[in-house]
Scaffold this active site. Sequence first.
Site: not given
Length: 272
Positions: A49-50, A88, A118, A120, A187
């Site tokens: 999602d970056s 993501d 993925k 978070e 991270e």
Amino acid sequence: MSAEIRKKRLTAPDIRARKGATPVVAVTAYNAVMARLVDPYVEIILVGDSLAMVEHGMESTLGVSLELMIAHGRAVMAGAPAALVVVDLPFGSYEAGPAEAFRTAARVMAETGCGAVKLEGGAHMAETIAFLAERGVPVMAHVGLTPQAMNALGGFRTQGHDEEGRAAILADARSVSDAGAFAVVLEGIVEPLAVEITAAIAAPTIGIGAAAACDGQILVLEDMLGLTERPPRFVKRYAELGAAVEKAVGDYAEEVRSRAFPGPEHVYKPRG
Ligand SMILES: Nc1nc(=O)c2c([nH]1)NC[C@@H]1CN(c3ccc(C(=O)N[C@@H](CCC(=O)O)C(=O)O)cc3)CN21
Ligand SMILES: CC(C)C(=O)C(=O)O
Ligand SMILES: [Mg+2]
């Protein structure tokens, strides 16, 4: 440098089996061009999602939609025949509970063909991770600096600077590994903590600026290629493609203005 020829696409269990073995190579890609170029060299391509920040110029990762993640996921799958493609789950599409997370992840997998998702979060996401894993959705977890929580963390701040913080991140990593995550991204955490977590959990750890001792590494592709303006401090630049693009487009502009381009070999000639 060697490009290993793989006939069959890698799967989440293949990555899970790499715990304590040769480091797993992971990189982000957001489109088919870059996916095709990196695919022979890496085991995991993350559609991160970056892309909100890198590809769409947003200030954070919070504004990216599920539809946009799916569009980029399809593009990467089209370009990458061999790597495990992980997408993501975007902010707001999975946090409300296991059922919401499953519906979102199933849609991502059905519409992109990717092999895993993925998400978070640590201990509070363990129930969701188990729910997905039991229903055929391999989950990569992501703990430490979780960019979707930047408003709660006070920005992109490295984590684990005091004993309480370190204990919490270790507990998060244990929870998601025990819940069945096939890998865990670490991270923005201090190196000794990344080393400790890697030794403590069953799932392979994939570090981003964390520690060489992790079971694998990941970087944002545009950062390592020198295409981003202000990459995070931990990034190593393996190329200066930004400078190469500026040079090429500058040369092109000059040749168009001087009519040096197109030359005779760059235009169509009548056949007769
Ligand atoms: N281009 C890019 N690369 C990334 O790795 C990345 C993104 N974007 N966007 C989403 C998240 C955000 N990430 C980031 C962004 C900034 C820092 C950063 O500036 N860190 C500071 C240290 C700050 C502190 O210790 O409090 C640094 O100087 O590196 C770290 C991770 C990693 N991800
Ligand atoms: C930096 C990686 C781990 C990521 O989550 C992303 O690119 O969005
Ligand atoms: Mg991300």
